[in-house]
Design a protein around this motif. Structure first.
Motif, PDB file in Angstrom:
ATOM      1  N   TYR A 161      -6.534  -7.291  13.569  1.00 29.16           N
ATOM      2  CA  TYR A 161      -5.381  -6.519  13.129  1.00 29.16           C
ATOM      3  C   TYR A 161      -5.470  -5.131  13.763  1.00 29.16           C
ATOM      4  O   TYR A 161      -6.546  -4.527  13.817  1.00 29.16           O
ATOM      5  CB  TYR A 161      -5.356  -6.396  11.609  1.00 29.16           C
ATOM      6  CG  TYR A 161      -5.182  -7.722  10.896  1.00 29.16           C
ATOM      7  CD1 TYR A 161      -3.926  -8.187  10.537  1.00 29.16           C
ATOM      8  CD2 TYR A 161      -6.294  -8.501  10.593  1.00 29.16           C
ATOM      9  CE1 TYR A 161      -3.767  -9.404   9.894  1.00 29.16           C
ATOM     10  CE2 TYR A 161      -6.151  -9.720   9.940  1.00 29.16           C
ATOM     11  CZ  TYR A 161      -4.891 -10.164   9.597  1.00 29.16           C
ATOM     12  OH  TYR A 161      -4.743 -11.372   8.956  1.00 29.16           O
ATOM     13  N   SER A 173      -2.748   5.255   8.044  1.00 31.35           N
ATOM     14  CA  SER A 173      -1.841   4.135   7.831  1.00 31.35           C
ATOM     15  C   SER A 173      -2.508   3.095   6.941  1.00 31.35           C
ATOM     16  O   SER A 173      -3.527   3.361   6.313  1.00 31.35           O
ATOM     17  CB  SER A 173      -1.449   3.511   9.179  1.00 31.35           C
ATOM     18  OG  SER A 173      -2.611   3.098   9.886  1.00 31.35           O
ATOM     19  N   SER A 174      -1.898   1.899   6.904  1.00 29.28           N
ATOM     20  CA  SER A 174      -2.483   0.808   6.138  1.00 29.28           C
ATOM     21  C   SER A 174      -2.385  -0.484   6.937  1.00 29.28           C
ATOM     22  O   SER A 174      -1.569  -0.616   7.853  1.00 29.28           O
ATOM     23  CB  SER A 174      -1.776   0.644   4.786  1.00 29.28           C
ATOM     24  OG  SER A 174      -0.412   0.295   4.985  1.00 29.28           O
ATOM     25  N   GLN A 214      -2.433  -4.811   6.282  1.00 25.97           N
ATOM     26  CA  GLN A 214      -2.404  -5.894   5.309  1.00 25.97           C
ATOM     27  C   GLN A 214      -2.835  -7.184   5.992  1.00 25.97           C
ATOM     28  O   GLN A 214      -2.182  -7.659   6.919  1.00 25.97           O
ATOM     29  CB  GLN A 214      -1.007  -6.061   4.713  1.00 25.97           C
ATOM     30  CG  GLN A 214      -0.986  -6.968   3.492  1.00 25.97           C
ATOM     31  CD  GLN A 214       0.361  -6.970   2.803  1.00 25.97           C
ATOM     32  OE1 GLN A 214       1.325  -7.480   3.345  1.00 25.97           O
ATOM     33  NE2 GLN A 214       0.415  -6.402   1.592  1.00 25.97           N
ATOM     34  N   SER A 235      -3.798 -11.254   5.891  1.00 25.41           N
ATOM     35  CA  SER A 235      -3.393 -12.440   5.148  1.00 25.41           C
ATOM     36  C   SER A 235      -4.492 -13.492   5.205  1.00 25.41           C
ATOM     37  O   SER A 235      -4.996 -13.819   6.282  1.00 25.41           O
ATOM     38  CB  SER A 235      -2.101 -13.010   5.737  1.00 25.41           C
ATOM     39  OG  SER A 235      -1.687 -14.155   5.034  1.00 25.41           O
ATOM     40  N   TYR A 262     -10.626  -0.559   1.076  1.00 21.72           N
ATOM     41  CA  TYR A 262      -9.882  -1.743   0.635  1.00 21.72           C
ATOM     42  C   TYR A 262      -9.513  -1.613  -0.831  1.00 21.72           C
ATOM     43  O   TYR A 262     -10.339  -1.225  -1.664  1.00 21.72           O
ATOM     44  CB  TYR A 262     -10.733  -2.999   0.854  1.00 21.72           C
ATOM     45  CG  TYR A 262     -10.241  -4.228   0.123  1.00 21.72           C
ATOM     46  CD1 TYR A 262      -9.033  -4.814   0.455  1.00 21.72           C
ATOM     47  CD2 TYR A 262     -11.003  -4.791  -0.897  1.00 21.72           C
ATOM     48  CE1 TYR A 262      -8.584  -5.945  -0.219  1.00 21.72           C
ATOM     49  CE2 TYR A 262     -10.576  -5.922  -1.571  1.00 21.72           C
ATOM     50  CZ  TYR A 262      -9.358  -6.490  -1.231  1.00 21.72           C
ATOM     51  OH  TYR A 262      -8.913  -7.594  -1.888  1.00 21.72           O
ATOM     52  N   THR A 273      -5.893  -6.406  -4.250  1.00 23.93           N
ATOM     53  CA  THR A 273      -4.552  -6.762  -4.739  1.00 23.93           C
ATOM     54  C   THR A 273      -4.287  -8.228  -4.445  1.00 23.93           C
ATOM     55  O   THR A 273      -3.256  -8.582  -3.879  1.00 23.93           O
ATOM     56  CB  THR A 273      -3.464  -5.904  -4.079  1.00 23.93           C
ATOM     57  OG1 THR A 273      -3.581  -6.047  -2.648  1.00 23.93           O
ATOM     58  CG2 THR A 273      -3.595  -4.448  -4.454  1.00 23.93           C
ATOM     59  N   LYS A 274      -5.232  -9.111  -4.780  1.00 23.64           N
ATOM     60  CA  LYS A 274      -5.061 -10.524  -4.472  1.00 23.64           C
ATOM     61  C   LYS A 274      -3.899 -11.125  -5.257  1.00 23.64           C
ATOM     62  O   LYS A 274      -3.750 -10.891  -6.443  1.00 23.64           O
ATOM     63  CB  LYS A 274      -6.351 -11.293  -4.767  1.00 23.64           C
ATOM     64  CG  LYS A 274      -7.461 -10.991  -3.769  1.00 23.64           C
ATOM     65  CD  LYS A 274      -8.608 -11.956  -3.903  1.00 23.64           C
ATOM     66  CE  LYS A 274      -9.374 -11.710  -5.181  1.00 23.64           C
ATOM     67  NZ  LYS A 274     -10.587 -12.561  -5.238  1.00 23.64           N
ATOM     68  N   LEU A 319      -3.044 -11.387   0.122  1.00 23.68           N
ATOM     69  CA  LEU A 319      -2.719 -10.275   1.008  1.00 23.68           C
ATOM     70  C   LEU A 319      -3.689  -9.141   0.710  1.00 23.68           C
ATOM     71  O   LEU A 319      -3.695  -8.605  -0.403  1.00 23.68           O
ATOM     72  CB  LEU A 319      -1.271  -9.839   0.790  1.00 23.68           C
ATOM     73  CG  LEU A 319      -0.213 -10.915   1.059  1.00 23.68           C
ATOM     74  CD1 LEU A 319       1.180 -10.388   0.740  1.00 23.68           C
ATOM     75  CD2 LEU A 319      -0.291 -11.388   2.507  1.00 23.68           C
ATOM     76  N   ASP A 331      -5.003  -5.461   1.216  1.00 19.47           N
ATOM     77  CA  ASP A 331      -4.505  -4.154   1.641  1.00 19.47           C
ATOM     78  C   ASP A 331      -5.661  -3.214   1.956  1.00 19.47           C
ATOM     79  O   ASP A 331      -6.513  -2.953   1.108  1.00 19.47           O
ATOM     80  CB  ASP A 331      -3.629  -3.539   0.532  1.00 19.47           C
ATOM     81  CG  ASP A 331      -2.318  -4.283   0.369  1.00 19.47           C
ATOM     82  OD1 ASP A 331      -1.737  -4.654   1.408  1.00 19.47           O
ATOM     83  OD2 ASP A 331      -1.889  -4.497  -0.777  1.00 19.47           O
ATOM     84  N   SER A 355      -6.696   0.664   3.556  1.00 17.33           N
ATOM     85  CA  SER A 355      -6.255   2.018   3.898  1.00 17.33           C
ATOM     86  C   SER A 355      -7.059   2.511   5.093  1.00 17.33           C
ATOM     87  O   SER A 355      -8.289   2.393   5.109  1.00 17.33           O
ATOM     88  CB  SER A 355      -6.448   2.966   2.706  1.00 17.33           C
ATOM     89  OG  SER A 355      -5.648   2.550   1.614  1.00 17.33           O
TER      90      SER A 355
END
Length: 474
Positions: free
Chosen positions: A26, A33-34, A36, A38, A59, A62-63, A70, A72, A74
């Protein structure tokens, strides 16, 4: 089932575990920024960010409830001019890595081409990784490479590859990657590179400089990294290293000095074999074990601290229970040796042909002196054998300068064998030209004077060691 005919039956339900990261890598912008990520899965896991990336990457769990998670992340702003990357691991509750992927962050020079000092290197890397076909390799194209494969399998004439540091997503170096690149003088490894394969720089006879990564995974890495790098004079090892690989500097004949990091407790087998210019091994604290042939032919090494040695457990691969492996200092330049109390056996050949070894201090608890242990120590004229010694193996002092001590009132020099010795091996004192007499106690029941011939002291009170020397039973 028990003896009364009672039975207990339990069922174990087995479900196939699936975990898959949708993307290998990624890309994050240089600004804060961030990202995400998968992940398709039906198993439990934890997200592991490498420690070297913790300052800029974080990290937030936020499963999702469904089977596509997904993740997330930072990402802080990258104010430097280099890309940076981190390999993220998904770990189960048994600490096993289930899956991994890479997060790469751009820098302000993302689209600029890398200027390669070596045209041959540029040709190889652009042929593999130039994705837009412009004949150049940008910093972004290099940063997105995660596997360097067998990059220089055919091109062996490269001279330098300091630009390798810009391949920031490469975490593993394949075995023998630069093996046989005889003109290679310098390489800078990517900071995220954690795995180094076997013989990576084998026979790189012109290599004089290398920058090592900070976070090497020794459990996954191989051995003999710099085998045959005959021009390598010095190297800085990462301070967080906890071990060295076997044969790490095998035949690095120009290596002059090295600092061993604090966490390294063992000098492994053949680590400095043939390092004839090595004169200084600086250790933050004394090492606990020394493998076989670790300093073999280190003829410039005059001293080494043995005070930190510890007992060897069965799981260690040594030829005896001694923390000094066989041949550990053979043919080295040691001038004096003090054996610590923890050592109860001296392994075979551990000080063989140390021609400058003039002083040896043995404690009384040593029970065995291995075959050829002090053979050829032509400066060793005096030694006091341990009181608890039981076995002197074959050739233990062969061709040494040992001469014993003067018998009071005579000009005869005699070596006193301690009263617990039961066996003296074949030619144990062969060729000791300065030795007049060896006094054998009643405890000795086997003396092998020549190959295939055993002489028992109860059958003979005297016999020849060679043409000139006589052993006398006391």
């Amino acid at each position: 089932s028990d003896s009364k005919g009672n039975h207990v039956t339990k069922a174990l339900n087995i479900t196939e575990g699936i975990i898959d990261s949708v993307t290998e890598a990624y890309l994050a912008d240089a600004v804060e920024s961030s990202v995400q990520a998968s992940v398709k899965t039906n198993v439990a896991y934890e997200v592991s960010i490498p420690s070297y990336a913790s300052s800029w990457l974080s990290y937030a769990p936020t499963k999702a409830a469904i089977r596509t998670d997904l993740l997330d992340f930072s990402v802080k702003e990258n104010t430097g001019n280099k890309f940076r990357s981190a390999r993220i691991s998904l770990i189960n509750d048994m600490s096993q890595e289930l899956e991994s992927f890479v997060i790469v962050q751009r820098s302000s020079i993302a689209d600029q081409p890398i200027v390669f000092a070596d045209a041959k290197v540029k040709k190889v890397v652009t042929s593999r990784y130039d994705t837009n076909g412009d004949g150049e390799l940008s910093y972004e194209e290099a940063a997105l490479v995660t596997d360097i494969e067998d990059l220089f399998r055919l091109e062996k004439q490269i001279v330098s590859f300091d630009e390798f540091e810009f391949f920031t997503s490469v975490t593993e170096r394949r075995s023998s990657m630069f093996s046989g690149c005889k003109k290679l003088t310098s390489v800078k490894l990517p900071s995220a590179c954690t795995v180094l394969g076997d013989y990576i720089f084998n026979d790189c006879i012109s290599l004089t400089s290398i920058t090592m990564p900070e976070n090497i995974d020794m459990e996954e890495s191989g051995s003999n990294w710099f085998s045959g790098c005959t021009s390598l004079e010095e190297i800085t090892l990462p301070e967080n290293m906890t071990e060295l690989p076997n044969g790490c500097f095998y035949n690095c004949s120009s290596l002059k000095s090295i600092h061993i990091p604090t966490g390294v407790t063992e000098i492994p087998s053949e680590c400095f074999y043939g390092c004839e210019s090595l004169s200084l091994v600086e250790t933050a604290k004394p090492v606990e074990r020394i493998g076989f042939d670790a300093f073999y032919e280190c003829s410039s090494l005059t001293a080494f601290d043995l005070s930190g040695l510890k007992s060897v457990e069965d799981e260690y691969d040594y030829d005896s229970s001694s923390p000094i492996g066989s041949g550990a200092f053979a043919y080295s330049g040691l001038t004096s040796v003090t054996i610590p109390a923890v050592v109860t056996e001296l392994s075979s050949s551990c000080f063989q042909r140390c021609e400058d070894l003039a002083s040896v201090t043995l404690h009384d608890g040593i029970k065995s002196i291995g075959s050829s242990c002090f053979a050829g120590t032509t400066s060793l004229s005096s030694i006091t054998l341990p009181a608890d010694l039981t076995t002197i193996h074959s050739n233990a002092f062969a061709n040494s300068a040992i001469e014993g001590s003067l018998i009071e009132g005579t000009e005869i020099k005699a070596l006193e064998i301690p009263g617990k010795v039961a066996e003296i091996g074949w030619q144990a004192f062969y060729g000791c030209k300065n030795l007049d007499t060896v006094h054998i106690p009643e405890s000795v029941n086997v003396i092998s004077a020549y190959a295939g011939r055993e002489v028992k002291t109860e059958l003979a009170t005297e016999f020849e060691i060679d043409e000139e020397k006589i052993i006398i039973k006391t």
